[in-house]
Design a protein around this motif. Structure first.
Motif, mmCIF file in Angstrom:
data_model
loop_
_atom_site.group_PDB
_atom_site.id
_atom_site.type_symbol
_atom_site.label_atom_id
_atom_site.label_comp_id
_atom_site.label_asym_id
_atom_site.label_seq_id
_atom_site.Cartn_x
_atom_site.Cartn_y
_atom_site.Cartn_z
ATOM 1 N N SER A 100 -13.052 0.981 -2.723
ATOM 2 C CA SER A 100 -13.298 2.401 -2.454
ATOM 3 C C SER A 100 -13.498 2.694 -0.972
ATOM 4 C CB SER A 100 -14.510 2.865 -3.263
ATOM 5 O OG SER A 100 -14.266 2.723 -4.644
ATOM 6 N N ASP A 101 -13.885 3.952 -0.713
ATOM 7 C CA ASP A 101 -14.118 4.453 0.633
ATOM 8 C C ASP A 101 -12.818 4.519 1.434
ATOM 9 O OD1 ASP A 101 -15.893 5.682 2.304
ATOM 10 O OD2 ASP A 101 -16.620 3.840 3.253
ATOM 11 N N VAL A 102 -11.742 4.918 0.764
ATOM 12 C CA VAL A 102 -10.446 5.113 1.410
ATOM 13 C C VAL A 102 -9.993 6.544 1.120
ATOM 14 C CG1 VAL A 102 -8.042 4.385 1.552
ATOM 15 C CG2 VAL A 102 -9.833 2.679 1.121
ATOM 16 N N ARG A 103 -9.739 7.318 2.168
ATOM 17 C CA ARG A 103 -9.336 8.712 1.987
ATOM 18 C C ARG A 103 -7.943 8.804 1.367
ATOM 19 N NH1 ARG A 103 -10.197 11.102 7.926
ATOM 20 N NH2 ARG A 103 -8.838 9.290 8.314
ATOM 21 N N ALA A 104 -7.700 9.885 0.652
ATOM 22 C CA ALA A 104 -6.414 10.051 -0.033
ATOM 23 C C ALA A 104 -5.244 9.966 0.943
ATOM 24 C CB ALA A 104 -6.384 11.386 -0.779
ATOM 25 N N GLU A 105 -5.387 10.600 2.102
ATOM 26 C CA GLU A 105 -4.277 10.615 3.049
ATOM 27 C C GLU A 105 -4.028 9.245 3.681
ATOM 28 O OE1 GLU A 105 -7.819 12.275 5.491
ATOM 29 O OE2 GLU A 105 -7.137 12.152 3.399
ATOM 30 N N ASP A 106 -5.005 8.356 3.556
ATOM 31 C CA ASP A 106 -4.855 7.010 4.108
ATOM 32 C C ASP A 106 -4.531 5.974 3.033
ATOM 33 O OD1 ASP A 106 -5.527 7.930 6.679
ATOM 34 O OD2 ASP A 106 -7.681 7.742 6.234
ATOM 35 N N THR A 107 -4.420 6.420 1.791
ATOM 36 C CA THR A 107 -4.147 5.500 0.687
ATOM 37 C C THR A 107 -2.691 5.067 0.716
ATOM 38 O OG1 THR A 107 -5.837 6.558 -0.696
ATOM 39 C CG2 THR A 107 -4.181 5.219 -1.820
ATOM 40 N N THR A 108 -2.473 3.776 0.845
ATOM 41 C CA THR A 108 -1.108 3.253 0.872
ATOM 42 C C THR A 108 -0.552 3.146 -0.542
ATOM 43 O OG1 THR A 108 -1.820 0.944 0.696
ATOM 44 C CG2 THR A 108 -1.675 1.887 2.919
ATOM 45 N N ASP A 109 0.747 3.003 -0.627
ATOM 46 C CA ASP A 109 1.370 2.800 -1.932
ATOM 47 C C ASP A 109 0.797 1.553 -2.600
ATOM 48 O OD1 ASP A 109 2.902 4.963 -1.270
ATOM 49 O OD2 ASP A 109 4.801 3.861 -1.118
ATOM 50 N N ALA A 110 0.612 0.502 -1.811
ATOM 51 C CA ALA A 110 0.111 -0.754 -2.363
ATOM 52 C C ALA A 110 -1.304 -0.595 -2.908
ATOM 53 C CB ALA A 110 0.150 -1.849 -1.301
ATOM 54 N N HIS A 111 -2.132 0.170 -2.186
ATOM 55 C CA HIS A 111 -3.510 0.389 -2.623
ATOM 56 C C HIS A 111 -3.534 1.189 -3.936
ATOM 57 C CE1 HIS A 111 -7.793 0.249 -1.551
ATOM 58 N NE2 HIS A 111 -7.896 1.461 -2.065
ATOM 59 N N TRP A 112 -2.721 2.217 -3.997
ATOM 60 C CA TRP A 112 -2.614 3.026 -5.215
ATOM 61 C C TRP A 112 -2.141 2.185 -6.388
ATOM 62 C CZ3 TRP A 112 -3.679 7.946 -6.904
ATOM 63 C CH2 TRP A 112 -3.048 8.347 -8.086
ATOM 64 N N ARG A 113 -1.050 1.418 -6.154
ATOM 65 C CA ARG A 113 -0.474 0.628 -7.244
ATOM 66 C C ARG A 113 -1.427 -0.455 -7.725
ATOM 67 N NH1 ARG A 113 1.418 2.406 -10.714
ATOM 68 N NH2 ARG A 113 1.375 0.276 -11.498
ATOM 69 N N MET A 114 -2.202 -1.044 -6.818
ATOM 70 C CA MET A 114 -3.140 -2.086 -7.229
ATOM 71 C C MET A 114 -4.132 -1.546 -8.248
ATOM 72 S SD MET A 114 -5.937 -4.234 -4.987
ATOM 73 C CE MET A 114 -6.893 -2.764 -4.573
ATOM 74 N N HIS A 115 -4.670 -0.382 -7.986
ATOM 75 C CA HIS A 115 -5.657 0.196 -8.908
ATOM 76 C C HIS A 115 -5.021 0.609 -10.226
ATOM 77 C CE1 HIS A 115 -8.016 0.290 -5.207
ATOM 78 N NE2 HIS A 115 -9.068 0.330 -5.990
ATOM 79 N N MET A 116 -3.846 1.187 -10.164
ATOM 80 C CA MET A 116 -3.174 1.578 -11.395
ATOM 81 C C MET A 116 -2.718 0.360 -12.192
ATOM 82 S SD MET A 116 -3.412 4.786 -11.630
ATOM 83 C CE MET A 116 -4.010 6.044 -10.501
ATOM 84 N N ALA A 117 -2.246 -0.659 -11.499
ATOM 85 C CA ALA A 117 -1.740 -1.854 -12.178
ATOM 86 C C ALA A 117 -2.834 -2.561 -12.965
ATOM 87 C CB ALA A 117 -1.115 -2.812 -11.162
ATOM 88 N N VAL A 118 -4.018 -2.678 -12.377
ATOM 89 C CA VAL A 118 -5.111 -3.379 -13.062
ATOM 90 C C VAL A 118 -5.853 -2.448 -14.010
ATOM 91 C CG1 VAL A 118 -7.253 -4.667 -12.771
ATOM 92 C CG2 VAL A 118 -5.393 -4.972 -11.128
ATOM 93 N N ASN A 119 -6.314 -1.311 -13.488
ATOM 94 C CA ASN A 119 -7.205 -0.437 -14.263
ATOM 95 C C ASN A 119 -6.517 0.286 -15.418
ATOM 96 O OD1 ASN A 119 -9.070 -1.214 -12.375
ATOM 97 N ND2 ASN A 119 -9.208 0.769 -11.358
ATOM 98 N N LEU A 120 -5.240 0.600 -15.252
ATOM 99 C CA LEU A 120 -4.539 1.365 -16.286
ATOM 100 C C LEU A 120 -3.437 0.554 -16.969
ATOM 101 C CD1 LEU A 120 -4.072 3.947 -17.848
ATOM 102 C CD2 LEU A 120 -2.630 4.767 -15.965
ATOM 103 N N ASP A 121 -2.487 0.045 -16.186
ATOM 104 C CA ASP A 121 -1.376 -0.694 -16.793
ATOM 105 C C ASP A 121 -1.884 -1.911 -17.555
ATOM 106 O OD1 ASP A 121 0.103 1.152 -15.395
ATOM 107 O OD2 ASP A 121 0.932 -0.263 -13.954
#
Length: 257
Positions: A100-121
């Motif tokens: 955490s502690d990463v602003r939306a505009e600074d969120t990389t594709d890799a950071h987004w995908r990591m959370h979705m891949a583990v937490n949701l997928d």
């Protein structure tokens, strides 16, 4: 009559991410209630330490490595559990990440995908793989670990990626519950507040951030892993036989304000 509803003798429970924190406590809670516990954990060293810790509590646990983001590995793991133990009765989807502690505009594709891949997928892959075997038997209980972040927007730390992943977990829980309810499989979730685990250490070590967390929590404290494990045990047991599609908030009152 009522205490018997918590008796899990003869049942097989799989807990993902059970090498530490909430997952390990959930494994202990289910084991104390009599379930045969199978630890699914990505980091092999954590499996050995978890099995040893559970053994010290008088619980015999089995464990094997599992990366929940690998759908084929999840399917093979589920098949092996059936081969080794005969059936699957309980699944606790605890594996998750939070950087955490990463602003939306600074969120990389890799950071987004990591959370979705583990937490949701990964959570869906496990629900599908293990749930399929439960549906074949006509019974089973799945407990997903969501978050109060699926209901609110945390402050002061920005974490839109995490919040979105947990909101999706909650709605997936309800969707599966509606789809599988008549076929004997219950699907519920726990939505914890900040729990004292390695994932929250970054905030608890930040004086100003930690103060905000406590100021926004009526109980004025963070939770402990065993407090979430107690809810998991309830949802996994026959004591919760009428509950499916429920998201149980265990948040110290955080969402009251």
């Amino acid at each position: 009559m009522y205490l018997q509803k918590y008796d899990l003798h003869g049942r097989v429970a799989v807990v993902t991410g059970a090498g530490q924190g909430i997952g390990l406590c959930a494994a202990q809670a289910l084991g104390e209630a009599g379930a045969t516990v199978v630890i699914a954990e990505k980091i092999p060293e954590r499996i050995a330490s978890a099995v040893q810790e559970l053994a010290q509590a008088g619980i015999t646990a089995h464990g094997a490595p599992l990366d929940v983001t690998d759908s084929a590995a999840v399917e093979a793991f589920a098949e092996n559990v059936v081969k080794d133990h005969g059936h699957i009765d309980i699944l606790v989807n605890n594996a998750g990440v939070a950087v955490s502690d990463v602003r939306a505009e600074d969120t990389t594709d890799a950071h987004w995908r990591m959370h979705m891949a583990v937490n949701l997928d990964g959570l869906f892959y496990c629900c599908r793989g293990f749930g399929k075997r439960m549906l074949e038997r006509g019974s089973g209980a799945i407990v997903n670990i969501g978050s109060m972040s699926g209901f609110i927007v945390n402050k002061p730390q920005p974490q839109s990626f995490y919040n979105a992943s947990k909101a999706a977990v909650h709605h997936l829980t309800r969707s599966l519950a509606a789809e599988w309810g008549a076929r004997g499989v219950r699907v519920n979730a726990v939505a914890p507040t900040y729990i004292e685990t390695p994932l929250t250490r970054f905030g608890m070590q930040n004086g100003e951030m930690y103060k905000t967390w406590l100021d926004m929590t009526p109980m004025r404290r963070v939770g402990q892993p065993e407090e979430i494990a107690s809810v998991v045990l309830f949802l996994a047991s026959d004591a919760a036989s009428l509950l499916t599609g429920s998201i149980v908030l265990a948040d110290g009152g955080y969402t009251c304000w």
